[in-house]
Design a protein around this motif. Structure first.
Motif, PDB file in Angstrom:
ATOM      1  N   GLU A 171      -8.696  -4.099  -8.579  1.00 20.64           N
ATOM      2  CA  GLU A 171      -9.281  -2.824  -8.162  1.00 20.64           C
ATOM      3  C   GLU A 171      -9.958  -2.950  -6.796  1.00 20.64           C
ATOM      4  O   GLU A 171      -9.894  -2.026  -5.975  1.00 20.64           O
ATOM      5  N   GLU A 172     -10.598  -4.059  -6.543  1.00 23.20           N
ATOM      6  CA  GLU A 172     -11.217  -4.308  -5.235  1.00 23.20           C
ATOM      7  C   GLU A 172     -10.177  -4.236  -4.112  1.00 23.20           C
ATOM      8  O   GLU A 172     -10.399  -3.618  -3.064  1.00 23.20           O
ATOM      9  N   LEU A 173      -9.036  -4.831  -4.355  1.00 18.36           N
ATOM     10  CA  LEU A 173      -7.993  -4.853  -3.328  1.00 18.36           C
ATOM     11  C   LEU A 173      -7.292  -3.498  -3.216  1.00 18.36           C
ATOM     12  O   LEU A 173      -6.831  -3.119  -2.132  1.00 18.36           O
ATOM     13  N   ARG A 174      -7.196  -2.764  -4.311  1.00 19.10           N
ATOM     14  CA  ARG A 174      -6.614  -1.415  -4.249  1.00 19.10           C
ATOM     15  C   ARG A 174      -7.437  -0.509  -3.332  1.00 19.10           C
ATOM     16  O   ARG A 174      -6.877   0.321  -2.603  1.00 19.10           O
ATOM     17  N   LYS A 175      -8.729  -0.650  -3.386  1.00 21.80           N
ATOM     18  CA  LYS A 175      -9.598   0.163  -2.527  1.00 21.80           C
ATOM     19  C   LYS A 175      -9.335  -0.141  -1.054  1.00 21.80           C
ATOM     20  O   LYS A 175      -9.329   0.762  -0.211  1.00 21.80           O
ATOM     21  N   ILE A 176      -9.092  -1.417  -0.752  1.00 20.37           N
ATOM     22  CA  ILE A 176      -8.792  -1.792   0.638  1.00 20.37           C
ATOM     23  C   ILE A 176      -7.469  -1.178   1.067  1.00 20.37           C
ATOM     24  O   ILE A 176      -7.329  -0.697   2.206  1.00 20.37           O
ATOM     25  N   LEU A 177      -6.486  -1.171   0.169  1.00 20.38           N
ATOM     26  CA  LEU A 177      -5.187  -0.570   0.501  1.00 20.38           C
ATOM     27  C   LEU A 177      -5.349   0.877   0.955  1.00 20.38           C
ATOM     28  O   LEU A 177      -4.669   1.337   1.873  1.00 20.38           O
ATOM     29  N   LYS A 178      -6.250   1.604   0.308  1.00 23.67           N
ATOM     30  CA  LYS A 178      -6.453   3.011   0.638  1.00 23.67           C
ATOM     31  C   LYS A 178      -7.179   3.183   1.966  1.00 23.67           C
ATOM     32  O   LYS A 178      -6.951   4.158   2.690  1.00 23.67           O
ATOM     33  N   GLU A 179      -8.040   2.230   2.299  1.00 25.33           N
ATOM     34  CA  GLU A 179      -8.875   2.346   3.495  1.00 25.33           C
ATOM     35  C   GLU A 179      -8.241   1.709   4.731  1.00 25.33           C
ATOM     36  O   GLU A 179      -8.674   1.976   5.852  1.00 25.33           O
ATOM     37  N   ALA A 180      -7.228   0.878   4.530  1.00 22.55           N
ATOM     38  CA  ALA A 180      -6.711   0.038   5.613  1.00 22.55           C
ATOM     39  C   ALA A 180      -5.776   0.763   6.566  1.00 22.55           C
ATOM     40  O   ALA A 180      -5.468   0.248   7.637  1.00 22.55           O
ATOM     41  N   ARG A 181      -5.312   1.948   6.195  1.00 19.99           N
ATOM     42  CA  ARG A 181      -4.312   2.616   7.028  1.00 19.99           C
ATOM     43  C   ARG A 181      -4.717   4.035   7.368  1.00 19.99           C
ATOM     44  O   ARG A 181      -5.488   4.676   6.650  1.00 19.99           O
ATOM     45  N   THR A 182      -4.170   4.500   8.482  1.00 21.72           N
ATOM     46  CA  THR A 182      -4.248   5.908   8.843  1.00 21.72           C
ATOM     47  C   THR A 182      -2.899   6.546   8.522  1.00 21.72           C
ATOM     48  O   THR A 182      -1.863   5.875   8.544  1.00 21.72           O
ATOM     49  N   GLU A 183      -2.916   7.823   8.229  1.00 17.86           N
ATOM     50  CA  GLU A 183      -1.667   8.501   7.933  1.00 17.86           C
ATOM     51  C   GLU A 183      -0.798   8.616   9.183  1.00 17.86           C
ATOM     52  O   GLU A 183      -1.309   8.743  10.294  1.00 17.86           O
ATOM     53  N   HIS A 184       0.488   8.527   8.985  1.00 22.77           N
ATOM     54  CA  HIS A 184       1.449   8.676  10.080  1.00 22.77           C
ATOM     55  C   HIS A 184       2.550   9.607   9.597  1.00 22.77           C
ATOM     56  O   HIS A 184       3.163   9.345   8.551  1.00 22.77           O
ATOM     57  N   PRO A 185       2.839  10.695  10.314  1.00 20.04           N
ATOM     58  CA  PRO A 185       3.824  11.668   9.826  1.00 20.04           C
ATOM     59  C   PRO A 185       5.211  11.092   9.618  1.00 20.04           C
ATOM     60  O   PRO A 185       5.976  11.592   8.776  1.00 20.04           O
ATOM     61  N   GLU A 186       5.557  10.033  10.357  1.00 18.03           N
ATOM     62  CA  GLU A 186       6.892   9.450  10.205  1.00 18.03           C
ATOM     63  C   GLU A 186       6.948   8.368   9.129  1.00 18.03           C
ATOM     64  O   GLU A 186       8.026   7.912   8.764  1.00 18.03           O
ATOM     65  N   PHE A 187       5.775   7.949   8.633  1.00 17.38           N
ATOM     66  CA  PHE A 187       5.762   6.872   7.646  1.00 17.38           C
ATOM     67  C   PHE A 187       4.857   7.220   6.463  1.00 17.38           C
ATOM     68  O   PHE A 187       3.871   6.543   6.192  1.00 17.38           O
ATOM     69  N   PRO A 188       5.203   8.269   5.724  1.00 18.51           N
ATOM     70  CA  PRO A 188       4.416   8.623   4.540  1.00 18.51           C
ATOM     71  C   PRO A 188       4.651   7.604   3.418  1.00 18.51           C
ATOM     72  O   PRO A 188       5.746   7.052   3.289  1.00 18.51           O
ATOM     73  N   LEU A 189       3.628   7.360   2.632  1.00 17.50           N
ATOM     74  CA  LEU A 189       3.760   6.403   1.536  1.00 17.50           C
ATOM     75  C   LEU A 189       4.354   7.087   0.306  1.00 17.50           C
ATOM     76  O   LEU A 189       3.721   7.260  -0.730  1.00 17.50           O
ATOM     77  N   VAL A 190       5.615   7.464   0.455  1.00 17.12           N
ATOM     78  CA  VAL A 190       6.340   8.086  -0.659  1.00 17.12           C
ATOM     79  C   VAL A 190       7.646   7.330  -0.854  1.00 17.12           C
ATOM     80  O   VAL A 190       8.213   6.770   0.087  1.00 17.12           O
ATOM     81  N   LYS A 191       8.127   7.343  -2.065  1.00 17.14           N
ATOM     82  CA  LYS A 191       9.339   6.603  -2.416  1.00 17.14           C
ATOM     83  C   LYS A 191      10.526   7.101  -1.607  1.00 17.14           C
ATOM     84  O   LYS A 191      10.755   8.290  -1.468  1.00 17.14           O
ATOM     85  N   LYS A 192      11.258   6.143  -1.040  1.00 15.54           N
ATOM     86  CA  LYS A 192      12.460   6.484  -0.292  1.00 15.54           C
ATOM     87  C   LYS A 192      13.548   6.980  -1.245  1.00 15.54           C
ATOM     88  O   LYS A 192      13.654   6.518  -2.381  1.00 15.54           O
ATOM     89  N   GLY A 193      14.379   7.880  -0.762  1.00 14.82           N
ATOM     90  CA  GLY A 193      15.424   8.436  -1.606  1.00 14.82           C
ATOM     91  C   GLY A 193      16.443   7.415  -2.065  1.00 14.82           C
ATOM     92  O   GLY A 193      17.063   7.553  -3.112  1.00 14.82           O
ATOM     93  N   ASN A 194      16.626   6.333  -1.268  1.00 13.56           N
ATOM     94  CA  ASN A 194      17.620   5.318  -1.637  1.00 13.56           C
ATOM     95  C   ASN A 194      16.965   4.025  -2.107  1.00 13.56           C
ATOM     96  O   ASN A 194      17.574   2.970  -2.092  1.00 13.56           O
ATOM     97  N   SER A 195      15.672   4.105  -2.476  1.00  8.36           N
ATOM     98  CA  SER A 195      15.001   2.909  -2.977  1.00  8.36           C
ATOM     99  C   SER A 195      15.561   2.517  -4.344  1.00  8.36           C
ATOM    100  O   SER A 195      15.991   3.360  -5.109  1.00  8.36           O
TER     101      SER A 195
END
Length: 466
Positions: free
Chosen positions: A441-465
């Motif tokens: 849980e400690e590391l999950r919180k860092i994952l959320k705080e470590a990045r800024t949003e980027h319109p070309e790289f949303p954290l959503v599942k790729k269609g061909n994943s």
């Protein structure tokens, strides 16, 4: 009396030259290979492939055992190296076309690169080899990103060829006379990169320079002049037959791969010898690295390219990002030393700035200078609170955070996480996600705080994943 007066005058007149020599900023030579595994070099345990010049470089400098690339693939890894920002903040977070729009993304004018910083400090700058951050031939090309001189590949696809018919010299797409790519005839591109590097060094030996020498070796395609395979042909290795497709491989993969690595080692040796011949080796920081993990072995591990590390290129396991890294600076870095602290590609920009005597322009970079470590002043060395990566291609998105002994990998496309205590489990065999929920849980919180949003790289599942 006149004799002593003349000596005094001559001494005074020469004083500015003496001071200028003492105050001359060190040259910086960054040598980058493409898809070389951590253990593809002798100084990290390779036994089949000969790398005598790189082994000597390591013995004369500092070997970093925990140095990480910027990404598990080349484009974003190079963007991280250039900007000092990790993948949560960097403008390029994937290779070309792995964007939401499907259009390649390059560095833009707002990005502050190492080359821009060092030019501000009075350096002459050059990029020779694979750039890979100028797909659109606009703001991302080296001449727009602080480099005075460029010879090489702006885009990725062209960099897959060792007998290219054209190569960029600044903004001119120059034809290489006699080269026929499909027939693998003409001038071998590695030779041309070495020749250009040596010429740049000769021309700029009197002033501080920064040379980013980015060889394409040993990235696919696997090919090299036949006469350079002689030693490895005699080893009677089993045949790994390489099939031609997008890459015009030579047939014998093992022999070709080893020959390519040994050949580029030889050419790096020529560049290092030139520094010594010109008497500028003691005033030159030489850094050697690979842009990400290996691709060649593909699970067969004939060369054991990543040693104990799991995974390879395109993985966020250690094998995808844990890379060879050596720094030599005679008289400054103690020879034969080892650094076991964690450093990364995004640390290079602040390190170069400190060496040049300037502060980074962008105060929001993620890197820290490792100059104190290079100089043996470890008590003054800052440490990373955590390290962050993400992978935004076919298997992605995948996120990784490392904090101290622990690392958490978040497979968004699989809705699954893995937790490793990396200091006890360097090969990442035991997933401890259920045993240590508080650490996870400690590391999950860092994952959320470590990045800024980027319109070309949303954290959503790729269609061909998958």
């Amino acid at each position: 009396m006149r004799k002593y007066f003349l000596i005094l005058v001559l001494s005074v007149l020469s004083l500015p030259n003496v001071m200028a020599q003492k105050q001359k900023k060190p040259n910086i030579l960054f040598i980058l290979l493409d898809d070389l595994g951590y253990a593809d070099v002798g100084f990290n345990g390779q036994t089949k492939i000969l790398t005598p010049n790189l082994d000597q470089l390591a013995s004369e400098g500092m070997n970093f055992t925990q140095h990480y690339a910027g990404a598990p693939v080349c484009g974003p890894s190079r963007a991280v190296l250039m900007t000092g920002k990790h993948l949560g903040h960097c403008s390029v977070r994937a290779n070309p076309k792995w964007t939401k729009s499907g259009k390649p993304l390059d560095l833009d004018q707002q990005d502050v690169t190492v080359a821009k910083e060092l030019k501000r400090a009075g350096y002459t700058t050059a990029c020779i080899g694979k750039w890979g951050l100028g797909e659109n031939l606009t703001t991302g090309i080296p001449n727009q990103q602080g480099f005075d001189y460029f010879y090489g590949f702006n885009s990725h696809k062209n960099a897959h060829r060792y007998y290219p018919e054209k190569v960029w010299r600044n903004d001119v797409h120059e034809r290489i006379e006699g080269n026929i790519t499909k027939q693998k005839k003409g001038k071998y591109i590695t030779d041309l990169f070495t020749a250009e590097a040596k010429e740049f060094i000769k021309k700029n030996k009197e002033k501080p320079f920064y040379l980013h020498l980015a060889y394409t070796t040993p990235h696919f395609e696997l090919t090299i002049p036949e006469e350079r395979k002689a030693y490895y042909k005699e080893q009677n290795w089993p045949l790994r037959e390489m099939k031609k497709g997008h890459y015009y491989h030579d047939r014998n993969g093992h022999v070709t791969y080893a020959s390519m690595v040994t050949d580029v080692d030889r050419q790096i040796g020529e560049v290092l010898a030139l520094l010594k011949d010109l008497n500028i080796d003691k005033n030159t920081l030489v850094i050697f690295a690979s842009d990400n993990g290996h691709e060649y072995d593909n699970g067969k591990e004939f060369f054991d390219s990543n040693g104990v590390y799991k995974g390879k290129k395109r993985d966020l396991y250690e094998g995808g990002i844990h890379v060879p890294f050596v720094a030599k600076w005679e008289g400054k870095i103690k020879a034969g030393t080892t650094c076991n602290e964690m450093f990364t590609f995004w640390d290079f920009l602040p390190t170069a700035c400190e060496i040049a005597g300037i502060q980074p322009t962008d105060h929001e970079i993620d890197g820290i200078s490792y100059l104190p470590t290079l100089l043996g002043k470890t008590k003054k060395q800052k440490q990373h609170d955590y390290l962050y990566w993400e992978f935004n291609e076919r298997k992605g998105p995948i996120q990784l955070v490392r904090k101290g002994d622990w690392k958490l990998i978040n497979f968004i496309h699989k809705d699954r996480q893995q937790l490793f205590k990396i200091t006890d489990d360097i090969s990442e065999q035991s997933n401890l996600i259920n045993q240590y929920p508080e650490k996870a849980e400690e590391l999950r919180k860092i994952l959320k705080e470590a990045r800024t949003e980027h319109p070309e790289f949303p954290l959503v599942k790729k269609g061909n994943s998958k």
